[in-house]
Design an enzyme around this catalytic site. Structure first.
Site, PDB file in Angstrom:
ATOM      1  N   HIS B 272      -6.743  -3.745   5.400  1.00  0.00           N
ATOM      2  CA  HIS B 272      -6.585  -2.345   5.816  1.00  0.00           C
ATOM      3  C   HIS B 272      -5.988  -1.505   4.676  1.00  0.00           C
ATOM      4  O   HIS B 272      -6.564  -0.497   4.257  1.00  0.00           O
ATOM      5  CB  HIS B 272      -5.666  -2.294   7.048  1.00  0.00           C
ATOM      6  N   GLU B 273      -4.865  -1.946   4.160  1.00  0.00           N
ATOM      7  CA  GLU B 273      -4.231  -1.187   3.081  1.00  0.00           C
ATOM      8  C   GLU B 273      -5.090  -1.226   1.826  1.00  0.00           C
ATOM      9  O   GLU B 273      -5.121  -0.270   1.049  1.00  0.00           O
ATOM     10  CB  GLU B 273      -2.817  -1.722   2.805  1.00  0.00           C
ATOM     11  N   HIS B 276      -7.464   1.663   1.963  1.00  0.00           N
ATOM     12  CA  HIS B 276      -6.797   2.891   1.495  1.00  0.00           C
ATOM     13  C   HIS B 276      -6.737   2.909  -0.035  1.00  0.00           C
ATOM     14  O   HIS B 276      -6.960   3.936  -0.678  1.00  0.00           O
ATOM     15  CB  HIS B 276      -5.353   2.951   2.016  1.00  0.00           C
ATOM     16  N   GLU B 302      -8.165   6.996   6.818  1.00  0.00           N
ATOM     17  CA  GLU B 302      -8.185   5.913   7.796  1.00  0.00           C
ATOM     18  C   GLU B 302      -9.603   5.364   7.980  1.00  0.00           C
ATOM     19  O   GLU B 302      -9.783   4.213   8.361  1.00  0.00           O
ATOM     20  CB  GLU B 302      -7.605   6.376   9.134  1.00  0.00           C
TER      21      GLU B 302
END
Lengths: 509, 509
Positions: B272-273, B276, B302
């Site tokens: 997830h990170e 980003h 997101e």
């Protein structure tokens, strides 16, 4: 409450705000430098340097602004000055000194110098790696030239080099340093000769081997904890060149370096930086957030790092308590070595080429050489191109060794690439301050030796806090040493201490 | 070259310098926040918060200065605007919007807010740890009160909450969000019910157990590398709440959290990170150092984290390639589990209490609850003290679960302690943007599924760079999604994607 701090727009209040803001920016810049040296990603460095340049320039602008000038003028009026409390008065004094020095430097020259020295550090690293002194010379010439300009702008004190010395050790002069180093030389050179002729050389073979990194890290943390280093107000990381940085009393960070084949590097490096950190962690909270919340001089700072590293960390009593712990961290590796043998091994004296690897005694000779060379650069206009020749000659004379390459000679230290001329004497001053302090500590804490040998290090930390740490920059170095010992700085304490210590280790007459 | 950037004192040049300086200060502030969340010593936080307050205030001052106002006035003249290149024009537009918003906030109020929110994060952490909502209420009340003041100052758009939404997703309204969430609810709630009634529940027992932290760390780094995350332009650390922060394209840092008894936390948190981070690392270098060098909105940001985490990281193809590697990192622990069973296990759907642990489907219901509560706080003046009651009621209604403690209820998220009201909808927007993008990606990269199943993730990264990442803030969210898909944001792509995926996993009709 004096008439000066009435109302939100009083000169005193505004002055406190403005200097507080400068301190806050310095704290943030300190964090950015810490990050750059402990693991910031390579590809972000160029842009980060620009950001640092921008914030440094703003900090410089604040400290030299006409607003600052007007505030200082008002606060320095004798009647106003009289009304100030001790902290504010000293803050005005210190800020005035900085203001006057900085105002004399044209902002463009300051900016050029900041950019130059930040590039020069990389250039020095490369030159050292490639043993390429000529590649570093153009930077060094410019840095020396700008420092000569600074001296002209700031005004020559007695000699040009005195102007630089005063930046690191306020009030210190070449006359004083010549005397102190002369005395050190007179007693330490014969001592080094006696040692060289001794038949009782310590065995150091057990220091060679491979020491597990995780165990080194664990032991480093253990010892810091024993010294009273507060891990809730700091942290221990790794960097190529160990350092300590006091961002605020609640955030004083240390780095060290774990060498797999040299247990002493992390061990004494950590205790050294831990000494710096104890100073910064224990400044009186009343000074927090002010420009006085830092060590008073480089010499006093080095007295603390070197006192803890050498006078405590390389003492027999210390290891009587902690050697079994060290052995337990490296199972089997130190089994046949007695604590006395270990103590003698970590105190071996040997003329060497590299300052940071030097023993406690010959270390001062390394400093003396640098001091003499810096004097030549600024008082005799020595050409930076001639540095290798001068360096090698002085090493041969003072230590009887000659570097095979410039990398292990004139290029070994980072300091000159950052323009820190006048800093080196701080190390020997630190040794002298430290010896003078520890002499008094023994009188005021009559059980100090027994305490250290029992692992009770906190009474010494407490005593140093009361005598030194709490004051931050509130007192000048000379005031501190005179208050503690009733005397100005002397070389004899260090000489006595070293003679005593080494007569025992080397079984001298 | 336009007439505007002639000479060093042209308005354009000065505008670029001034906005560049703001960006540099933001970069430094970003580093300080990163440090605070990854290991800054506890005792230094209070003073660091003050320093952050000072630098934030200066940044705020620069962005609202009369100089900035004058420059913007000149550059916004239609004739001048016409002469600007694309980047400068967009920079003027974006800066004008910020200027107008910020000018309306008194600097004192801004400073108070910065210090408050930076203290509130620690207060929230403590309150969560001790399950002490009342201890956190005073902070929350002040933060909500100041946000209500901000809304008044900025001007109410349709409803007060719309004013906050616009900060995170420019142009987004409650009308639009009510519609989108209504559509999601209409299709996803029945889907969740079908799943609840399914007889084909995935086995998740193999996810329980103890997973070696060092192996988790190693695998996290391995996967980031596979995704094309550049470790020379970033680093991976640990923090209680994982986050990514883009300081510059050359320094984009990620944190994750290793739970010994839950392998999925670090695994999907890292991906997830990482999503980003890919966004921030791949912004066009021409934008570096400008205020446009960041993601265009939280929703688009997101979309990247959740696209990588869910649409790639929880796909069967991905694990066909990487499952053997995962097994190898935890020898013996996943021996009897097939890749299909693993895939079904990591995609189990279950109503739960904690947002960040929620599955891909019910996650949107967690967001809907927060969206409704935030609307109540700002459009209906809900008293913050009543939050636990409202929270628990909504969870019971929407998900059929009730928190036993506030720590696993209203205190679970960090967002409100930082004043980030209006942020939560970004997560569901991200899911919708992501589904719409990946639909087009499949058309433009016809072999995408096979590539992912072969561990070739770079073509997708490249496609996203071309379509999204490179633009930074140069294009608005609505422009981006329309350029990619020829349509505005729709809920149907996400609903189609989830229905397809879960019909297969749960063997639905």
């Amino acid at each position: 409450m004096s008439s000066l701090d009435q109302g939100s727009s009083s000169p005193l209040k505004r002055f406190q705000e403005l200097t507080g803001q400068i301190k806050q920016y310095e704290e943030i810049l300190g964090l950015v430098y810490w990050d750059m040296r402990t693991g910031a990603p390579r590809k972000g460095i160029a842009q980060r340097s620009e950001a640092v340049g921008a914030l440094s320039s703003e900090t410089f602008r604040l400290s030299t602004s006409s607003e600052m000038g007007e505030l200082l003028e008002k606060l320095n009026e004798p009647e106003q000055l009289k009304q100030l409390g001790e902290i504010d008065r000293r803050l005005v004094e210190e800020t005035t000194k900085e203001y006057e020095r900085n105002r004399k430097v044209p902002p463009e020259l300051y900016r050029e110098y900041v950019v130059l020295t930040s590039q020069a550090e990389s250039a020095w690293e490369e030159a050292k790696e490639k043993n390429d002194f000529p590649g570093f010379v153009p930077y060094l010439e410019k840095i020396v030239a700008i420092n000569r300009q600074f001296i002209e702008l700031w005004g020559v004190k007695t000699t040009p080099y005195d102007t630089l010395l005063d930046m690191y050790e306020p009030g210190l002069t070449t006359v004083e340093l010549d005397r102190l180093f002369g005395e050190l030389r007179a007693r330490l050179v014969p001592l080094a000769e006696q040692i060289a002729n001794s038949q009782h050389k310590p065995d150091t073979s057990f220091l060679e081997g491979t020491f597990d990194k995780e165990a080194q890290k664990k032991f480093s943390k253990f010892i810091l904890n024993e010294m009273g280093y507060d891990f809730e107000a700091g942290r221990l990381d790794e960097s190529v060149h160990p350092f300590a940085t006091g961002l605020s009393p609640g955030d004083v960070r240390i780095t060290t370096r774990y060498l797999p084949d040299d247990i002493t590097s992390a061990l004494f490096g950590t205790i050294h930086e831990g000494g710096h950190a104890l100073y910064e962690q224990n400044i009186n909270p009343e000074l927090a957030g002010t420009l006085l919340c830092t060590g008073t001089s480089m010499g006093i700072h080095e007295s603390q790092s070197r006192l803890w590293e050498n006078m405590i960390g390389r003492s027999l009593g210390f290891w009587q308590r902690y050697y079994p712990d060290l052995q337990a961290h490296f199972p089997g590796q130190l089994d046949g070595v007695t604590v006395e043998a270990f103590y003698r091994g970590i105190n071996v004296v040997e003329p060497s080429l590299i300052r940071i690897e030097a023993d406690e005694l010959t270390y001062n000779l390394h400093i003396m050489i640098r001091y003499e060379i810096e004097k030549m650069l600024f008082n005799e206009n020595l050409d930076p191109r001639d540095l290798p020749e001068v360096w090698n000659k002085k090493y041969a004379e003072a230590l009887g060794v000659t570097p095979a390459t410039d990398a292990e000679g004139v290029l070994q230290d980072v300091h000159w690439s950052g323009g820190a001329f006048g800093y080196f004497p701080s190390y020997s001053l630190g040794n002298m301050y430290g010896a003078q302090m520890i002499d008094i500590a023994h009188k005021e804490l009559p059980n100090l030796d027994q305490q250290v040998a029992a692992g009770e290090l906190l009474p010494l930390k407490q005593w140093l806090t009361e005598q030194v740490y709490q004051y931050g920059k509130l007192q000048q170095p000379a005031e501190i040493i005179e208050r503690i010992s009733g005397k100005p700085l002397q070389s004899s304490y260090l000489c006595d201490y070293l003679e005593n210590k080494y007569k025992d280790i080397y079984r001298l007459e």
